[in-house]
Design an enzyme around this catalytic site. Structure first.
Site, PDB file in Angstrom:
ATOM      1  N   CYS A   1      86.407 -23.227 -42.715  1.00  0.00           N
ATOM      2  CA  CYS A   1      86.475 -21.923 -43.369  1.00  0.00           C
ATOM      3  C   CYS A   1      87.251 -20.982 -42.461  1.00  0.00           C
ATOM      4  O   CYS A   1      87.535 -21.315 -41.305  1.00  0.00           O
ATOM      5  CB  CYS A   1      85.074 -21.384 -43.664  1.00  0.00           C
ATOM      6  SG  CYS A   1      85.054 -20.051 -44.906  1.00  0.00           S
TER       7      CYS A   1
ATOM      8  N   CYS B   1      86.275 -17.486 -42.329  1.00  0.00           N
ATOM      9  CA  CYS B   1      85.544 -16.226 -42.170  1.00  0.00           C
ATOM     10  C   CYS B   1      85.219 -15.904 -40.721  1.00  0.00           C
ATOM     11  O   CYS B   1      85.252 -14.728 -40.321  1.00  0.00           O
ATOM     12  CB  CYS B   1      84.289 -16.211 -43.037  1.00  0.00           C
ATOM     13  SG  CYS B   1      83.108 -17.524 -42.676  1.00  0.00           S
TER      14      CYS B   1
ATOM     15  N   CYS C   1      86.708 -15.286 -46.359  1.00  0.00           N
ATOM     16  CA  CYS C   1      86.964 -16.725 -46.276  1.00  0.00           C
ATOM     17  C   CYS C   1      88.382 -17.103 -46.683  1.00  0.00           C
ATOM     18  O   CYS C   1      88.691 -18.296 -46.785  1.00  0.00           O
ATOM     19  CB  CYS C   1      85.957 -17.472 -47.154  1.00  0.00           C
ATOM     20  SG  CYS C   1      84.237 -17.143 -46.710  1.00  0.00           S
TER      21      CYS C   1
ATOM     22  N   LYS D   1      77.982 -23.016 -54.090  1.00  0.00           N
ATOM     23  CA  LYS D   1      77.600 -22.056 -53.047  1.00  0.00           C
ATOM     24  C   LYS D   1      77.429 -20.685 -53.683  1.00  0.00           C
ATOM     25  O   LYS D   1      78.386 -20.090 -54.177  1.00  0.00           O
ATOM     26  CB  LYS D   1      78.665 -22.019 -51.949  1.00  0.00           C
ATOM     27  CG  LYS D   1      78.329 -21.091 -50.788  1.00  0.00           C
ATOM     28  CD  LYS D   1      79.414 -21.167 -49.719  1.00  0.00           C
ATOM     29  CE  LYS D   1      79.129 -20.255 -48.547  1.00  0.00           C
ATOM     30  NZ  LYS D   1      80.193 -20.328 -47.513  1.00  0.00           N
TER      31      LYS D   1
ATOM     32  N   ARG E   1      75.111 -14.849 -40.576  1.00  0.00           N
ATOM     33  CA  ARG E   1      76.241 -13.976 -40.243  1.00  0.00           C
ATOM     34  C   ARG E   1      76.070 -13.348 -38.869  1.00  0.00           C
ATOM     35  O   ARG E   1      77.050 -13.031 -38.203  1.00  0.00           O
ATOM     36  CB  ARG E   1      76.418 -12.935 -41.345  1.00  0.00           C
ATOM     37  CG  ARG E   1      76.880 -13.599 -42.641  1.00  0.00           C
ATOM     38  CD  ARG E   1      76.892 -12.664 -43.833  1.00  0.00           C
ATOM     39  NE  ARG E   1      77.278 -13.417 -45.043  1.00  0.00           N
ATOM     40  CZ  ARG E   1      77.251 -12.928 -46.270  1.00  0.00           C
ATOM     41  NH1 ARG E   1      76.855 -11.673 -46.459  1.00  0.00           N
ATOM     42  NH2 ARG E   1      77.612 -13.670 -47.297  1.00  0.00           N
TER      43      ARG E   1
ATOM     44  N   ARG F   1      81.362 -11.118 -51.008  1.00  0.00           N
ATOM     45  CA  ARG F   1      81.972 -12.404 -51.360  1.00  0.00           C
ATOM     46  C   ARG F   1      81.680 -12.798 -52.808  1.00  0.00           C
ATOM     47  O   ARG F   1      81.796 -13.969 -53.164  1.00  0.00           O
ATOM     48  CB  ARG F   1      81.489 -13.475 -50.387  1.00  0.00           C
ATOM     49  CG  ARG F   1      81.970 -13.206 -48.959  1.00  0.00           C
ATOM     50  CD  ARG F   1      81.480 -14.228 -47.973  1.00  0.00           C
ATOM     51  NE  ARG F   1      82.087 -13.974 -46.671  1.00  0.00           N
ATOM     52  CZ  ARG F   1      81.474 -14.133 -45.510  1.00  0.00           C
ATOM     53  NH1 ARG F   1      80.228 -14.560 -45.480  1.00  0.00           N
ATOM     54  NH2 ARG F   1      82.091 -13.869 -44.381  1.00  0.00           N
TER      55      ARG F   1
ATOM     56  N   GLU G   1      81.640 -26.060 -61.275  1.00  0.00           N
ATOM     57  CA  GLU G   1      82.097 -26.078 -59.883  1.00  0.00           C
ATOM     58  C   GLU G   1      82.001 -27.484 -59.286  1.00  0.00           C
ATOM     59  O   GLU G   1      82.932 -27.968 -58.646  1.00  0.00           O
ATOM     60  CB  GLU G   1      81.270 -25.098 -59.045  1.00  0.00           C
ATOM     61  CG  GLU G   1      81.554 -23.631 -59.323  1.00  0.00           C
ATOM     62  CD  GLU G   1      82.828 -23.141 -58.667  1.00  0.00           C
ATOM     63  OE1 GLU G   1      83.497 -23.937 -57.958  1.00  0.00           O
ATOM     64  OE2 GLU G   1      83.167 -21.964 -58.863  1.00  0.00           O
TER      65      GLU G   1
ATOM     66  N   LYS H   1      74.063 -24.893 -51.891  1.00  0.00           N
ATOM     67  CA  LYS H   1      73.680 -23.886 -50.898  1.00  0.00           C
ATOM     68  C   LYS H   1      73.414 -22.559 -51.590  1.00  0.00           C
ATOM     69  O   LYS H   1      74.272 -22.110 -52.358  1.00  0.00           O
ATOM     70  CB  LYS H   1      74.811 -23.740 -49.873  1.00  0.00           C
ATOM     71  CG  LYS H   1      74.567 -22.702 -48.785  1.00  0.00           C
ATOM     72  CD  LYS H   1      75.776 -22.596 -47.861  1.00  0.00           C
ATOM     73  CE  LYS H   1      75.525 -21.537 -46.783  1.00  0.00           C
ATOM     74  NZ  LYS H   1      76.693 -21.347 -45.913  1.00  0.00           N
TER      75      LYS H   1
ATOM     76  N   SER I   1      69.967 -20.099 -43.345  1.00  0.00           N
ATOM     77  CA  SER I   1      69.388 -19.315 -42.253  1.00  0.00           C
ATOM     78  C   SER I   1      68.219 -18.441 -42.693  1.00  0.00           C
ATOM     79  O   SER I   1      67.208 -18.337 -41.982  1.00  0.00           O
ATOM     80  CB  SER I   1      70.478 -18.449 -41.616  1.00  0.00           C
ATOM     81  OG  SER I   1      71.063 -17.572 -42.578  1.00  0.00           O
TER      82      SER I   1
ATOM     83  N   TYR J   1      68.517 -25.990 -39.778  1.00  0.00           N
ATOM     84  CA  TYR J   1      68.323 -25.548 -38.404  1.00  0.00           C
ATOM     85  C   TYR J   1      67.029 -26.106 -37.819  1.00  0.00           C
ATOM     86  O   TYR J   1      66.816 -26.036 -36.606  1.00  0.00           O
ATOM     87  CB  TYR J   1      68.328 -24.014 -38.350  1.00  0.00           C
ATOM     88  CG  TYR J   1      69.588 -23.443 -38.955  1.00  0.00           C
ATOM     89  CD1 TYR J   1      70.774 -23.405 -38.230  1.00  0.00           C
ATOM     90  CD2 TYR J   1      69.607 -22.999 -40.274  1.00  0.00           C
ATOM     91  CE1 TYR J   1      71.942 -22.924 -38.798  1.00  0.00           C
ATOM     92  CE2 TYR J   1      70.774 -22.517 -40.856  1.00  0.00           C
ATOM     93  CZ  TYR J   1      71.938 -22.483 -40.118  1.00  0.00           C
ATOM     94  OH  TYR J   1      73.100 -22.022 -40.696  1.00  0.00           O
TER      95      TYR J   1
END
Length: 327
Positions: free
Chosen positions: A121, A123, A131, A196, A206, A218, A234, A249, A275, A314
């Site tokens: 990406c 970004c 992005c 996404k 972020r 976005r 998509e 996501k 996150s 994570y």
């Protein structure tokens, strides 16, 4: 009471051994993808304030974390790079010596068996935080594709095993597939961020990746959280363009979408446990409100049960540690 007729379902729940015997869904160490944030500089290890236990690490400190991940059984990593220099076209994203490229070389040299996935990406590398290319306040689709393809090729050249484009530009899989093939990387698969959503759950990321847009949002390229049928379009586009994996996501609030994509496609499905989902559990656990291990494993099981083959999380190192301890 002897005249009652009913099924005794509890027979199959009576003991731990029986429950284990008939368990339908399993979370394995091999299912996990562990994200790492690598930044330029030396001797830097910054805990992300909104993500307890998650750190930005400079390249000279990344080996210890990767070694620990390998020790507990992690087999796949995804790299997010944080450059020192940013400009309007994200030059460092496709620099031969960029931070993702250098981290890939270092990790593959030390642990050649690891599957290294490169997030593809712009970004984190643009000074505006979007992005793609921005002109007069608008994110320009087609001009962005060439830069994304260059980024993917440079990551493959560095040794990335899988390219994971997360930008949500129309045609990004087609452009990257063509770029990789023309550069001779026909065997490198694409793990597409196919579905996404423009989600509020991305906030802590972020902070970690220094990727917040400087203006606007976005929503013109990421999906509306209210839409289900759009996800089918998509995902189908990415399949048609040559994707090898499909990412959904976020994961937890979109389990229905994971199931829908699983039902329609036979490619490997990846759930991205993002996150915000991570930080909510961490905060609750630190306050003693929830049993962290129990709730994390239940959440992972729900993603697998919904149809995910792989989970990008994570919590990966924690989960692998728990599984190893249980074994």
């Amino acid at each position: 009471m002897s005249s009652l007729e009913f099924r005794r379902h509890r027979r199959l729940r009576r003991t731990p051994g029986i429950r284990s015997m008939i368990r339908e869904t399993h979370v394995r160490k091999e299912d996990l993808i562990y994200p790492l944030f690598v930044l330029e500089g030396e001797n830097i290890k910054n805990e992300v304030p909104s993500m307890p236990g998650v750190f930005q690490r400079s390249l000279d400190l990344i080996n210890e974390e990767v070694d620990e991940a390998v020790e507990v059984g992690i087999e796949s990593l995804i790299l997010f790079g944080i450059p020192t220099h940013k400009d309007d076209v994200g030059t460092c994203a496709y620099d031969h010596n960029g931070i993702v490229q250098e981290a890939t070389r270092q990790i593959k040299q030390r642990h050649p068996q690891l599957t290294v996935i490169a997030d593809t990406c712009l970004c984190q590398f643009t000074d505006h935080g979007h992005c793609g290319v921005v002109q007069n306040g608008e994110i320009i689709n087609d001009e962005s594709l060439a830069l994304l393809a260059k980024t993917a090729v440079s990551q493959a050249e560095a040794g990335a095993d899988i390219i994971a484009p997360s930008n949500m530009m129309d045609g990004f899989v087609a452009a990257i597939r063509q770029g990789l093939d023309e550069a001779g990387y026909t065997d490198i698969p694409i793990m597409s961020y196919a579905v996404k959503y423009a989600s509020a759950f991305y906030g802590p990321f972020r902070d970690a990746a220094h990727s917040s847009p400087k203006s606007g949002d976005r929503k013109t390229y990421q999906m509306d959280p209210a839409n289900r049928l759009e996800a089918f379009r998509e995902a189908q586009s990415d399949v048609d363009e040559g994707a090898d994996f499909l990412i959904v996501k976020p994961a937890l609030s979109y389990l229905d979408i994971i199931r829908d994509v699983r039902t329609r496609h036979d490619l490997p499905i990846v759930a991205y446990n993002v996150s915000g989902e991570y930080s909510m559990i961490k905060a609750a656990a630190q306050n003693g409100w929830v049993d962290e291990k129990a709730i994390v494993m239940e959440k992972m099981t729900s993603m697998k049960r919904a149809g995910a083959d792989l989970i990008l999380t994570y919590f990966a190192k924690d989960i692998a540690t728990w599984i190893k301890e249980d074994e």
